[in-house]
Design a protein around this motif. Structure first.
Motif: not given
Length: 165
Positions: A50, A54, A64, A68, A138-139, A142
């Motif tokens: 990840v 990212m 973040f 996460y 970016k959301t 993810a």
């Protein structure tokens, strides 16, 4: 390629998580210790995957990673429910020598559908939280990464679990 290898390892973690409770109740053994080490390694590898994709700024990282980690913790509860459902299915399938009773099938189907609904709700909840601390791209990334990893794991599970008869 890395994602597929990772998913295969995660599948192994799912399978081991689905081991009968009686084996876990036998006490902490070398196998239990090794399984815990494997689970922690898989979590770390997933986090690295990840992180590598990212491209977070320092400020984004600060916001973040706590989200996460919380999401992964909540997801683990769902994974445990999936593991228990798979174990129950395997037990029923083996007892029925390749068939399961309608009542059992109905109960297991209900449970797995509840887990899937809970997963979607959880994803919505965290997408909203991520959207407050990350740009929309970016959301989305993810959530896409989580979807891809889980899709590969579910594919591996589906390949290993026989149809209900």
């Amino acid at each position: 390629m890395k994602m597929r290898l990772f998913a295969s390892l995660m599948f192994a973690g799912f399978v081991f998580a689905a081991l009968p409770v009686s084996a876990q109740e036998a006490g902490a053994s070398a196998v239990d210790t090794n399984m815990e080490i494997l689970k922690e390694k898989l979590k770390a590898d997933k986090k690295l995957l990840v992180a590598a994709n990212m491209n977070l700024t320092d400020a984004e990282s600060k916001n973040f990673w706590p989200l996460y980690d919380a999401y992964q913790k909540d997801l683990m509860q769902l994974n445990e429910r999936i593991g228990k459902t798979i174990s129950a299915y395997a037990e029923a399938y083996n007892q029925g020598q390749g068939t399961i009773k309608d009542e059992t099938a109905k109960k297991l189907l209900h449970e797995i559908l509840e887990v899937e609904e809970a997963e979607v709700k959880l994803k919505h909840s965290y997408a909203k939280k991520l959207g407050k601390v990350l740009p929309a791209t970016k959301t989305a990334r993810a959530i896409q990464m989580e979807n891809k990893i889980r899709a590969l794991i579910k594919y591996e599970l589906a390949a290993q679990i026989p149809l209900a008869y």
